[in-house]
Design a protein around this motif. Structure first.
Motif, PDB file in Angstrom:
ATOM      1  N   ASN A 119       0.177   3.694 -43.581  1.00 54.10           N
ATOM      2  CA  ASN A 119      -0.719   3.933 -44.436  1.00 54.10           C
ATOM      3  C   ASN A 119      -1.478   2.789 -44.975  1.00 54.10           C
ATOM      4  OD1 ASN A 119      -2.814   5.415 -46.408  1.00 54.10           O
ATOM      5  ND2 ASN A 119      -1.373   4.299 -47.581  1.00 54.10           N
TER       6      ASN A 119
ATOM      7  N   PHE B  14      -2.511   0.810 -42.074  1.00 54.39           N
ATOM      8  CA  PHE B  14      -3.863   0.733 -41.435  1.00 54.39           C
ATOM      9  C   PHE B  14      -4.767   1.057 -43.010  1.00 54.39           C
ATOM     10  CE2 PHE B  14      -1.751   4.370 -38.824  1.00 54.39           C
ATOM     11  CZ  PHE B  14      -2.898   3.699 -37.575  1.00 54.39           C
ATOM     12  N   ARG B  15      -4.362   0.858 -43.973  1.00 53.01           N
ATOM     13  CA  ARG B  15      -5.391   0.359 -45.245  1.00 53.01           C
ATOM     14  C   ARG B  15      -5.459  -1.549 -45.265  1.00 53.01           C
ATOM     15  NH1 ARG B  15      -6.135   3.773 -49.477  1.00 53.01           N
ATOM     16  NH2 ARG B  15      -5.865   2.150 -51.204  1.00 53.01           N
TER      17      ARG B  15
ATOM     18  N   LYS C  25     -12.717   5.050 -45.807  1.00 50.31           N
ATOM     19  CA  LYS C  25     -11.772   4.910 -44.725  1.00 50.31           C
ATOM     20  C   LYS C  25     -10.045   4.789 -45.450  1.00 50.31           C
ATOM     21  CE  LYS C  25     -14.611   0.265 -43.706  1.00 50.31           C
ATOM     22  NZ  LYS C  25     -14.159  -0.941 -43.749  1.00 50.31           N
ATOM     23  N   GLU C  26      -9.901   5.020 -46.583  1.00 53.19           N
ATOM     24  CA  GLU C  26      -8.832   5.461 -46.879  1.00 53.19           C
ATOM     25  C   GLU C  26      -8.178   7.163 -45.939  1.00 53.19           C
ATOM     26  OE1 GLU C  26     -10.164   5.837 -51.695  1.00 53.19           O
ATOM     27  OE2 GLU C  26      -8.476   4.106 -51.567  1.00 53.19           O
TER      28      GLU C  26
ATOM     29  N   ALA D  20      -7.113   5.704 -43.685  1.00 55.28           N
ATOM     30  CA  ALA D  20      -5.504   5.358 -42.955  1.00 55.28           C
ATOM     31  C   ALA D  20      -4.829   6.181 -43.301  1.00 55.28           C
ATOM     32  CB  ALA D  20      -5.277   4.671 -44.278  1.00 55.28           C
TER      33      ALA D  20
END
Length: 311
Positions: free
Chosen positions: A87, A90-91, A105-106, A109
């Protein structure tokens, strides 16, 4: 503001420690969840979480509540480490332009984190479920002989090593990934809900614009986000538990896949069956992720690494 940079080793240590502490605290509730979810009409042995735990202690002793905990404690370290580290990765990747992450986008992620973690989650939960549910099957054969199919042979309590060897021998590595599709259907939506909700709740408690949130804010945010996501995906968790259970008591239904499981549950037990164990799962996930976020944001991994000599 971009998320703070944490080294991969620190992420792995944080995730591992958080998983070990969390699982040790809530495992008995998780055992009750599994047994309640696996109960089918005509074979009800437990009426509630407390009833399940009391009967488990009476018939199997105190440590009966920790059946399957060894495999969970062994694999939860890499599982939680992968989930939290993925996580963060990806963030950071999605915010590399320096702009604040949007909700979409969160969620992306979180989707990436949920997809990555099933590599460990699927075999871990497959083995754990067999061990957790063994006591229910044994008790049902003793207390409810009328529900046992004629000719059924009682089985000895399995071990994780025995189950692993058996699955590898009979089905190869694919045997350990029974229920992979159902696990993805549960964990991807869970992460899509959990991570954005946690991040936004945690941001509400930050000290100033750039200051970190106090540890108790991270804990409460993790609990609220975790329990919310857990209840939201509980129907899929019921399906996953049923599909991954290999040893059943008496004439209990077997399932060939997600669609077959859904149709049989709706036909035989009704839609409320998908809520079985929901409150247990919320009680498991809330402190599990609350503890995870506190460990993660306190930087326990960085503190431990600070004592190691640097090159």
């Amino acid at each position: 503001m971009a998320d703070k940079q944490i080294s991969l080793p620190a992420k792995l240590i944080n995730g591992g420690i958080a998983g070990l502490i969390g699982v040790s605290c809530v495992f008995p509730i998780d055992l009750a969840k599994t047994r309640l979810q696996n109960q089918q009409n005509g074979s009800r042995l437990y009426t509630s979480m407390s009833d399940c735990l009391i009967k488990t202690i009476r018939s199997e002793g105190y440590f009966g509540m920790y059946r399957g905990s060894a495999v969970n404690l062994t694999l939860v370290t890499p599982e939680k480490a992968i989930k939290l580290a993925a996580n963060d990765f990806f963030r950071q990747y999605l915010s590399k332009d320096g702009q604040k992450l949007t909700l979409v986008k969160e969620m992306l992620a979180g989707c990436g984190a949920g997809t990555c973690q099933v590599v460990m989650t699927t075999p871990m939960e497959l083995l754990k479920i067999q061990l957790q549910d063994a006591g229910r099957v044994e008790a049902q054969r003793k207390l409810m002989p009328e529900a046992v199919v004629a000719g059924a042979v009682p089985t000895k309590s399995p071990t994780a090593l025995h189950l692993t060897r058996q699955l590898l021998k009979e089905k190869g590595i694919a045997g350990l990934y029974k229920g992979l599709g159902a696990t993805l259907l549960r964990d991807v939506p869970f992460s899509i809900i959990y991570f954005p909700l946690f991040a936004n709740l945690n941001n509400l408690g930050k000290r100033g614009v750039d200051g970190p949130a106090p540890f108790y804010v991270s804990f409460v945010s993790g609990c609220v986000a975790g329990s919310t996501a857990a209840v939201a995906v509980n129907p899929v968790d019921v399906i996953k538990t049923r599909i991954q259970t290999m040893n059943r008591a008496g004439a209990e239904e077997t399932y060939s896949g997600v669609t077959d499981c859904i149709s049989k549950i709706l036909k035989n037990e009704g839609p409320t069956a998908f809520l079985k164990g929901a409150y247990c799962r919320a009680l498991v996930i809330a402190p599990l992720f609350g503890i995870a976020q506190v460990v993660y944001f306190l930087g326990v991994g960085e503190y431990i690494l600070s004592f190691l000599p640097s090159n």
